[in-house]
Scaffold this motif. Structure first.
Motif, PDB file in Angstrom:
ATOM      1  N   LEU A  55      62.728 -12.164 -54.303  1.00 59.01           N
ATOM      2  CA  LEU A  55      61.746 -11.117 -54.010  1.00 59.01           C
ATOM      3  C   LEU A  55      60.553 -11.203 -54.961  1.00 59.01           C
ATOM      4  CD1 LEU A  55      61.587  -8.699 -52.017  1.00 59.01           C
ATOM      5  CD2 LEU A  55      62.399  -7.260 -53.878  1.00 59.01           C
ATOM      6  N   TRP A  56      60.811 -11.524 -56.222  1.00 55.62           N
ATOM      7  CA  TRP A  56      59.728 -11.636 -57.200  1.00 55.62           C
ATOM      8  C   TRP A  56      58.847 -12.846 -56.910  1.00 55.62           C
ATOM      9  CZ3 TRP A  56      59.840 -15.022 -61.835  1.00 55.62           C
ATOM     10  CH2 TRP A  56      58.719 -14.836 -62.636  1.00 55.62           C
ATOM     11  N   VAL A  57      59.472 -13.992 -56.598  1.00 53.56           N
ATOM     12  CA  VAL A  57      58.702 -15.214 -56.339  1.00 53.56           C
ATOM     13  C   VAL A  57      57.857 -15.062 -55.077  1.00 53.56           C
ATOM     14  CG1 VAL A  57      58.875 -17.659 -55.768  1.00 53.56           C
ATOM     15  CG2 VAL A  57      60.295 -16.713 -57.581  1.00 53.56           C
ATOM     16  N   VAL A  58      58.491 -14.616 -53.980  1.00 56.58           N
ATOM     17  CA  VAL A  58      57.774 -14.504 -52.706  1.00 56.58           C
ATOM     18  C   VAL A  58      56.767 -13.349 -52.744  1.00 56.58           C
ATOM     19  CG1 VAL A  58      58.050 -14.165 -50.220  1.00 56.58           C
ATOM     20  CG2 VAL A  58      59.717 -15.512 -51.475  1.00 56.58           C
ATOM     21  N   GLY A  59      57.117 -12.271 -53.438  1.00 56.31           N
ATOM     22  CA  GLY A  59      56.243 -11.109 -53.434  1.00 56.31           C
ATOM     23  C   GLY A  59      55.088 -11.170 -54.413  1.00 56.31           C
ATOM     24  N   PHE A  60      55.278 -11.871 -55.556  1.00 52.63           N
ATOM     25  CA  PHE A  60      54.273 -11.792 -56.610  1.00 52.63           C
ATOM     26  C   PHE A  60      53.757 -13.145 -57.093  1.00 52.63           C
ATOM     27  CE2 PHE A  60      57.074  -8.087 -57.013  1.00 52.63           C
ATOM     28  CZ  PHE A  60      56.158  -7.066 -56.847  1.00 52.63           C
ATOM     29  N   ARG A  61      54.432 -14.236 -56.780  1.00 48.67           N
ATOM     30  CA  ARG A  61      54.045 -15.515 -57.338  1.00 48.67           C
ATOM     31  C   ARG A  61      53.360 -16.446 -56.341  1.00 48.67           C
ATOM     32  NH1 ARG A  61      53.282 -15.402 -62.289  1.00 48.67           N
ATOM     33  NH2 ARG A  61      53.431 -17.673 -62.318  1.00 48.67           N
ATOM     34  N   LEU A  62      53.328 -16.098 -55.073  1.00 44.58           N
ATOM     35  CA  LEU A  62      52.648 -16.938 -54.095  1.00 44.58           C
ATOM     36  C   LEU A  62      51.146 -16.709 -54.164  1.00 44.58           C
ATOM     37  CD1 LEU A  62      54.908 -16.747 -50.904  1.00 44.58           C
ATOM     38  CD2 LEU A  62      54.836 -18.504 -52.658  1.00 44.58           C
ATOM     39  N   ARG A  63      50.382 -17.799 -54.100  1.00 43.94           N
ATOM     40  CA  ARG A  63      48.927 -17.693 -54.183  1.00 43.94           C
ATOM     41  C   ARG A  63      48.335 -17.118 -52.895  1.00 43.94           C
ATOM     42  NH1 ARG A  63      47.694 -23.785 -56.500  1.00 43.94           N
ATOM     43  NH2 ARG A  63      48.982 -23.646 -58.378  1.00 43.94           N
ATOM     44  N   ARG A  64      48.933 -17.427 -51.779  1.00 43.73           N
ATOM     45  CA  ARG A  64      48.375 -17.007 -50.491  1.00 43.73           C
ATOM     46  C   ARG A  64      49.495 -16.455 -49.620  1.00 43.73           C
ATOM     47  NH1 ARG A  64      47.234 -19.525 -45.501  1.00 43.73           N
ATOM     48  NH2 ARG A  64      48.259 -21.418 -46.253  1.00 43.73           N
ATOM     49  N   ARG A  65      49.284 -15.266 -49.079  1.00 47.06           N
ATOM     50  CA  ARG A  65      50.274 -14.633 -48.223  1.00 47.06           C
ATOM     51  C   ARG A  65      50.197 -15.222 -46.819  1.00 47.06           C
ATOM     52  NH1 ARG A  65      54.182 -12.934 -49.920  1.00 47.06           N
ATOM     53  NH2 ARG A  65      53.216 -11.418 -51.327  1.00 47.06           N
ATOM     54  N   THR A  66      51.333 -15.648 -46.271  1.00 49.90           N
ATOM     55  CA  THR A  66      51.411 -16.205 -44.924  1.00 49.90           C
ATOM     56  C   THR A  66      52.389 -15.388 -44.093  1.00 49.90           C
ATOM     57  OG1 THR A  66      53.193 -17.727 -45.541  1.00 49.90           O
ATOM     58  CG2 THR A  66      50.929 -18.525 -45.796  1.00 49.90           C
ATOM     59  N   VAL A  67      52.406 -15.660 -42.790  1.00 52.48           N
ATOM     60  CA  VAL A  67      53.326 -14.954 -41.906  1.00 52.48           C
ATOM     61  C   VAL A  67      54.774 -15.290 -42.267  1.00 52.48           C
ATOM     62  CG1 VAL A  67      54.062 -14.715 -39.506  1.00 52.48           C
ATOM     63  CG2 VAL A  67      51.634 -14.834 -40.046  1.00 52.48           C
ATOM     64  N   SER A 368      57.729 -20.508 -61.688  1.00 48.70           N
ATOM     65  CA  SER A 368      57.640 -19.086 -62.001  1.00 48.70           C
ATOM     66  C   SER A 368      58.461 -18.754 -63.234  1.00 48.70           C
ATOM     67  CB  SER A 368      58.120 -18.260 -60.796  1.00 48.70           C
ATOM     68  OG  SER A 368      57.330 -18.527 -59.663  1.00 48.70           O
ATOM     69  N   VAL A 369      59.673 -19.292 -63.315  1.00 48.73           N
ATOM     70  CA  VAL A 369      60.506 -19.039 -64.483  1.00 48.73           C
ATOM     71  C   VAL A 369      59.871 -19.657 -65.725  1.00 48.73           C
ATOM     72  CG1 VAL A 369      62.769 -19.445 -65.507  1.00 48.73           C
ATOM     73  CG2 VAL A 369      62.598 -18.865 -63.095  1.00 48.73           C
ATOM     74  N   GLY A 370      59.286 -20.861 -65.571  1.00 47.28           N
ATOM     75  CA  GLY A 370      58.619 -21.488 -66.700  1.00 47.28           C
ATOM     76  C   GLY A 370      57.435 -20.683 -67.184  1.00 47.28           C
ATOM     77  N   SER A 371      56.669 -20.095 -66.276  1.00 40.11           N
ATOM     78  CA  SER A 371      55.529 -19.278 -66.688  1.00 40.11           C
ATOM     79  C   SER A 371      55.975 -18.030 -67.421  1.00 40.11           C
ATOM     80  CB  SER A 371      54.693 -18.895 -65.457  1.00 40.11           C
ATOM     81  OG  SER A 371      55.441 -18.072 -64.592  1.00 40.11           O
ATOM     82  N   VAL A 372      57.131 -17.475 -67.026  1.00 38.62           N
ATOM     83  CA  VAL A 372      57.654 -16.312 -67.737  1.00 38.62           C
ATOM     84  C   VAL A 372      57.971 -16.661 -69.184  1.00 38.62           C
ATOM     85  CG1 VAL A 372      59.598 -14.725 -67.891  1.00 38.62           C
ATOM     86  CG2 VAL A 372      58.528 -15.139 -65.703  1.00 38.62           C
ATOM     87  N   PHE A 373      58.634 -17.794 -69.393  1.00 39.39           N
ATOM     88  CA  PHE A 373      58.962 -18.204 -70.755  1.00 39.39           C
ATOM     89  C   PHE A 373      57.704 -18.548 -71.545  1.00 39.39           C
ATOM     90  CE2 PHE A 373      63.222 -18.757 -69.033  1.00 39.39           C
ATOM     91  CZ  PHE A 373      63.983 -18.210 -70.057  1.00 39.39           C
ATOM     92  N   ASP A 374      56.667 -19.073 -70.885  1.00 40.97           N
ATOM     93  CA  ASP A 374      55.414 -19.334 -71.571  1.00 40.97           C
ATOM     94  C   ASP A 374      54.803 -18.044 -72.116  1.00 40.97           C
ATOM     95  OD1 ASP A 374      55.489 -21.999 -71.322  1.00 40.97           O
ATOM     96  OD2 ASP A 374      54.089 -22.154 -69.654  1.00 40.97           O
ATOM     97  N   VAL A 375      54.873 -16.983 -71.295  1.00 39.09           N
ATOM     98  CA  VAL A 375      54.335 -15.696 -71.733  1.00 39.09           C
ATOM     99  C   VAL A 375      55.189 -15.102 -72.843  1.00 39.09           C
ATOM    100  CG1 VAL A 375      53.811 -13.353 -71.005  1.00 39.09           C
ATOM    101  CG2 VAL A 375      53.223 -15.266 -69.527  1.00 39.09           C
TER     102      VAL A 375
END
Length: 435
Positions: A55-67, A368-375
């Motif tokens: 839910l986090w990846v699809v809802g918040f980490r996608l650059r462009r929303r598709t059908v 996405s997980v890698g970016s979390v650890f970067d932050v």
């Protein structure tokens, strides 16, 4: 208090359907199975973490929303709601199969279970129809298919599922068994005041709910899914035959044109036409692979839905027959618990299928997980990494892609480090020439 129990007088005067009256009798299995409880608890925690991550990846980490992302997002939301109730069922098993959490949580747990069942069936049928229209009516899909329309369809699906869940919410209640344990099950005699019409009332509701679940949440969606993929297969076969026939006619009737095209391709190979042609074919291949990956993912999710929910619907129909054939009661009592557990596994399996059937989805999760650890590990007050190295892998990839694209426009392909080395060498030469 959650664990309020009815006084003996009220319990004796309460009406029960014949099936529930049989279920109130003491059963042989009263001890809690520690191994089963541990496995169920681990599966519950895994399911919650999986669906929350999806839910986090699809809802918040996608650059462009598709059908397609809207379909997956709503499926993941439904699965997450269902997995959030799994710890309640684990506690029920720990309490020697006695529901000690009260009547409100009994209604909520059952309602979310059936809501997930109806929403999943609706979304899988909608996804299959969407795939069918994309293949059979591409022009219509291009003009009418949109992200806003997908959200509206999902909203209608949630409303439709909530309306079908209402009977299970109203009739679900905690019933005290004769051995003191509590049972969270539907009691269709709750709103029946006449003992004379109790038997017919119970049979009507038991048959109605079982058949409606079977038709609306299983058979009808499966018919839509099967018809959609059959139509897709027939359309693709027809187009393949048409392309084959047209290719044969063009080869036999246009020999001179083919020779001219060969000369043109030779000139393109020696000029700058090659990068454009290569990028075009690469883009087509990538879009085809993405479409195939999503289709494969949908196929796996549909297969898991059928395997997990088919036993439950079969035992619900057998349960209706218990009113006419009481000898099936022991079979239903043992089999329905196993079938319900298999149905609970469906929202746990779906995230695994998303990842393994779509490699790009797995890469997105890793990024996405890698970016979390970067932050988290960013050095702002004494942590591990410095601010100049705190860019996420996705941003570093975008910089590398942009540099490679700039250098590749001149017919060469360099990496970021190679470009920096060339710049340094050119500066050194300028310094030498100036001196």
């Amino acid at each position: 208090m959650w664990n309020e129990s009815l006084p003996p007088a009220a319990s004796d005067s309460q009406l029960f359907c014949p099936l529930l009256q049989q279920m109130r009798k003491p059963s042989n299995s009263t001890k809690a199975n520690t191994g089963l409880i541990c496995i169920h608890g681990l599966v519950s925690g895994l399911g919650i973490l999986e669906n929350a991550l999806i839910l986090w990846v699809v809802g918040f980490r996608l650059r462009r929303r598709t059908v397609a992302s809207v379909w997956v997002l709503n499926l993941a939301l439904s699965d997450l709601l269902s997995t959030l109730t799994l710890p309640l069922f684990t506690f029920y098993l720990k309490s020697s199969s006695s529901w000690e959490l009260g009547n409100p949580l009994c209604k909520i747990q059952a309602s979310i279970f059936f809501l997930n069942m109806f929403v999943s069936a609706f979304l899988l049928a909608t996804i299959s129809l969407d795939r069918c229209f994309l293949i059979t009516k591409p022009v219509w899909s291009q003009n009418h298919r949109s992200v806003a329309g997908a959200w509206k369809l999902c909203g209608l699906g949630w409303l439709w599922a909530a309306a079908n869940t209402l009977p299970y919410f109203f009739f679900r209640s905690v019933t005290e068994k004769l051995d003191g344990r509590k049972l969270c099950y539907h009691n269709f005699a709750l709103y029946s005041s006449s003992p004379e019409s109790l038997d017919g009332h119970c049979k009507l509701w038991e048959a109605g709910t079982a058949i409606s679940k079977l038709l609306l949440a299983f058979l009808f969606p499966l018919v839509i899914i099967a018809a959609s993929y059959i139509q897709i297969s027939l359309t693709l076969k027809t187009r393949h035959k048409q392309r084959k026939n047209s290719a044969t006619r063009s080869i036999t009737g246009q020999t001179d044109a083919t020779t001219q095209n060969k000369k043109f391709y030779v000139r393109c190979l020696s000029s700058r036409c090659l990068p454009a042609a290569t990028s075009l074919s690469t883009g087509c291949n990538q879009s085809s692979q993405l479409s195939q990956s999503f289709t494969k993912m949908v196929t796996f999710v549909v297969a898991a839905f059928v395997l997990c929910w088919a036993p439950y619907h079969i035992f619900c129909i057998i349960e209706v027959a218990v009113a006419y054939q009481p000898r099936y009661f022991r079979l239903v009592e043992a089999g329905l618990q196993i079938a319900t557990t298999a149905a609970f596994l469906n929202p746990v399996l779906n995230p695994i299928l998303y990842v393994f059937s779509c490699p790009s989805f797995c890469k997105r999760i890793q990024q996405s997980v890698g970016s979390v650890f970067d932050v988290v590990l960013e050095e702002r007050g004494g942590l591990l990494t410095s601010r100049r190295n705190s860019r996420t892998p996705a941003s570093r990839q975008r910089v590398g892609d942009a540099t490679a694209g700039t250098l590749g426009s001149r017919g060469l392909v360099y990496t970021l480090s190679e470009g920096e080395e060339l710049k340094k060498e050119s500066l050194k030469r300028q310094d030498i020439n100036s001196t």
